[in-house]
Structure formats: structure tokens, C-alpha cells
Design an enzyme around this catalytic site. Structure first.
Site, PDB file in Angstrom:
ATOM      1  N   ASP A 197       0.848  -1.199   0.000  1.00  0.00           N
ATOM      2  CA  ASP A 197       0.000   0.000   0.000  1.00  0.00           C
ATOM      3  C   ASP A 197       0.880   1.244   0.000  1.00  0.00           C
ATOM      4  O   ASP A 197       0.743   2.130   0.835  1.00  0.00           O
ATOM      5  CB  ASP A 197      -0.907  -0.026   1.227  1.00  0.00           C
ATOM      6  CG  ASP A 197      -2.071   0.958   1.121  1.00  0.00           C
ATOM      7  OD1 ASP A 197      -2.445   1.313  -0.004  1.00  0.00           O
ATOM      8  OD2 ASP A 197      -2.609   1.367   2.171  1.00  0.00           O
ATOM      9  N   ASN A 202       1.781   6.788   3.323  1.00  0.00           N
ATOM     10  CA  ASN A 202       2.575   5.803   4.054  1.00  0.00           C
ATOM     11  C   ASN A 202       4.069   6.013   3.874  1.00  0.00           C
ATOM     12  O   ASN A 202       4.867   5.101   4.107  1.00  0.00           O
ATOM     13  CB  ASN A 202       2.181   4.387   3.627  1.00  0.00           C
ATOM     14  CG  ASN A 202       0.829   3.992   4.185  1.00  0.00           C
ATOM     15  OD1 ASN A 202       0.406   4.491   5.226  1.00  0.00           O
ATOM     16  ND2 ASN A 202       0.144   3.095   3.497  1.00  0.00           N
ATOM     17  N   ASP A 214       3.360   1.839   8.016  1.00  0.00           N
ATOM     18  CA  ASP A 214       2.064   1.164   7.903  1.00  0.00           C
ATOM     19  C   ASP A 214       2.112  -0.024   6.944  1.00  0.00           C
ATOM     20  O   ASP A 214       1.670   0.052   5.794  1.00  0.00           O
ATOM     21  CB  ASP A 214       0.966   2.136   7.484  1.00  0.00           C
ATOM     22  CG  ASP A 214      -0.425   1.525   7.679  1.00  0.00           C
ATOM     23  OD1 ASP A 214      -0.498   0.368   8.129  1.00  0.00           O
ATOM     24  OD2 ASP A 214      -1.424   2.199   7.380  1.00  0.00           O
TER      25      ASP A 214
END
Length: 324
Positions: A197, A202, A214
Site C-alpha cells: 500500500d 505511508n 504502515d
């Protein structure tokens, strides 16, 4: 009763103090929806970040694989924020919740329009992928192409959130999309452990330090999954951004130019999965507050438009670059 009905600030402090730490009563909720994340003050020490995992989402084994991956990356000096180990444990249980503690790190999102920032990310991503290829996940999700799209579309249709008058158009566009994504099999490409992701939210940049944060969605799949999420703008801008990322990436690892045909499939997968995610989490009170537009016809109209644009993108020739 939603997943976090019983997660009060008092419970957060009690959970942390069960590990032998002393809270100073400063508890601040941070921006997180899938899990609940808090900055918690600790007596005579720096504040910690407490991450309370959404019940019934991951197994203990899958969470521990996330932690083990972070620890392996940290051991190789990759700039990640690994969970704290207390009594040789990183995953803790309290009051029906599972949680982990992390050191606090500050920073801001990098500028992806800045070639220096983009090249820096490419370098660190290559090093992350070098560690990612050393072994495979056993308990984390594996990225699929059309199967993920179909599964997410079915979740949207079952949820009851898609207006009835959009059902036929939605099913039709999903069929057309999958007719194209079926032609590019994700499983034909090398599969490694990924961040999963890698959007700018992030990535934390502070002075010259970049942190990859994350890893809650870390998974197994092609390296291009982490790479394509750094792209924005027009097709020509994508080409330029890919070249800059590849320049940094290839300093530590061969850039996977053969995976460029996956970009539009992976992008489409994310768009459909995001709508399914909102549909499946709508009973959580945090979601209507954060995404009030989701319940409107306008959202679904724009979602269908985005899918039509993706269908057009899938019909174009994929980006091509020299093999690095």
C-alpha cells in the site's frame, strides 16, 4: 455493536500499563480507519504509538508475519518502524483486543513531483524488495488480478450500497474490465513480499530521512504493486516518473520492466477494492464521518466513470521502458 465499541481511552491506557509501562494520561487518536491508532504519553519517556488491530480481520499468524517482515527490514537498515518487543513479544492481548506498540516518528509526505524524492523512494523500495524476495509469506494475502476484481465487485453488489439503477451498468463494466485483465495473469510474474500500500500517506520524509510506514496491508505479489502507486498525472508523466523510479531502483535491484503491463490491472483492482472496503466497513461509525459522500448517488456515478476510464486505459498499449 461495531468492532471498536469497547475501545475507550481508559482501555488503551490499561492495555499499555499491563505491559509494565506507565501512561501519563495523554491519549490522542490518530488518523486511521481500518485499525485504531493512538499516540500515548509515557511517564519519563517519549510517547509511543499504539495500534489496535481490527477484530476478526487478521489471524495472529498473519499479524506476526507483518511484524517479522518489519523486523527483518529493520535488521538490514531499511527505514521502517518496527514494533517494539517486550518480553520477546510484539503482539499483545488485552480486553478482547490485539495491539502492538511502535516508536513515534514525525515527518511529511514526500513530493512525488520532485525527482530527487522519487529517486530516493525508488532506492529504498529496491532494498525492501531485495529482502522481500528472500522468503515468502505463508499467512498474508496473495495479489491476484481478475479474481480480486470479481470478488470485490461481488462484495459491492451484496452490500446493498450500490443503487439499484446502477446494478446493470456496474455488472456490465466489471465484465468488460475482466475480459481485459484476464489477458494479463498476475501469477505469471515473480511474487515477493511487498509493502502492498505504498501511497504517499505511508511515506514520511523528515530532513534527509525517509520512513516507510504502515505495513498493515503487506502482501505477496509482483514488485510493480509497490511501484505503480507512486504514479500520478498523464500517461507521459507516468513514463517520466517510472524512469526516475527505475533510476533509483536499479542502483540496488534490476527494475522489473517486464511487469509494466500489470499497471492498469493493479490500478483497476485498487479502485474496485476501495469501493468494496467502504461497503464492508460502513457499519463502523468512523466511516460515515470520514466518507460522507459514499452514501450518495454522485459517488457511484463517479465510481462508474472511473471504471470506464480504467477500461479505456486497459485497452491502450502498456508503458514500455528499456530493461534496466
Amino acid at each position: 455493536m461495531h468492532a471498536y465499541s469497547d475501545l475507550s481511552h481508559d482501555l488503551v491506557m490499561d492495555a499499555i500499563e499491563s505491559l509494565g509501562l506507565l501512561c501519563d494520561a495523554r491519549v490522542m487518536a490518530l488518523n486511521s480507519y481500518e485499525n485504531r491508532v493512538f499516540q500515548v504519553g509515557i511517564e519519563d519517556s517519549e510517547p509511543l504509538i499504539a495500534k489496535f488491530y481490527r477484530p476478526n480481520r487478521w489471524t495472529n499468524d498473519s499479524i506476526l508475519e507483518e511484524h517479522a517482515f518489519l523486523s527483518a527490514l529493520k535488521a538490514e537498515d531499511i527505514p521502517v518502524i518496527a514494533p517494539l518487543s517486550i518480553n520477546d513479544k510484539t503482539l499483545f492481548h488485552f480486553g478482547g483486543f490485539r495491539f502492538a506498540l511502535f516508536p513515534r516518528r514525525g515527518g511529511h509526505a514526500p513530493e512525488l513531483s520532485n525527482d530527487d524524492d522519487l529517486e530516493l523512494i525508488g532506492r529504498w523500495m529496491a532494498r525492501l524488495h531485495n529482502i522481500g524476495q528472500t522468503e515468502a509469506f505463508s499467512h498474508r494475502p496473495v495479489i491476484r488480478g481478475s479474481d480480486d476484481i470479481r470478488e470485490s465487485a461481488e462484495a459491492v453488489l451484496r452490500s446493498g450500497h450500490l443503487p439499484d439503477d446502477y446494478h446493470e451498468a456496474y455488472q456490465s463494466i466489471i465484465r468488460d474490465i475482466c475480459a481485459h485483465t484476464d489477458q494479463v495473469s498476475v501469477s505469471d510474474y515473480s511474487s515477493i513480499r511487498l509493502h502492498g500500500d505504498m501511497h504517499t500517506g505511508n511515506l514520511l520524509l523528515r530532513d534527509e530521512d525517509l520512513y516507510l510506514v504502515d505495513f498493515d496491508d503487506c502482501n505477496q505479489g509482483p514488485a510493480m504493486q509497490d511501484i505503480w502507486m507512486l504514479l500520478s498525472g498523464s500517461r507521459e508523466e507516468h513514463r517520466q516518473q517510472i524512469m526516475v523510479i527505475a533510476e533509483g531502483y536499479s542502483m540496488f535491484r534490476r527494475f522489473p520492466a517486464e511487469e509494466l503491463p500489470l499497471i492498469e490491472t493493479l490500478c483497476t483492482r485498487r479502485i474496485v477494492r476501495h469501493a468494496a472496503w467502504l461497503s464492508q466497513r460502513w457499519e463502523d461509525p468512523a466511516f460515515p464521518v470520514a466518507f460522507p459522500w459514499f452514501a450518495s448517488h454522485r459517488y457511484w456515478s463517479e465510481h462508474l466513470l472511473a471504471l470506464r476510464e480504467q477500461l479505456s486505459a486497459l485497452q491502450e498499449e502498456p508503458l514500455t521502458l528499456p530493461v534496466f
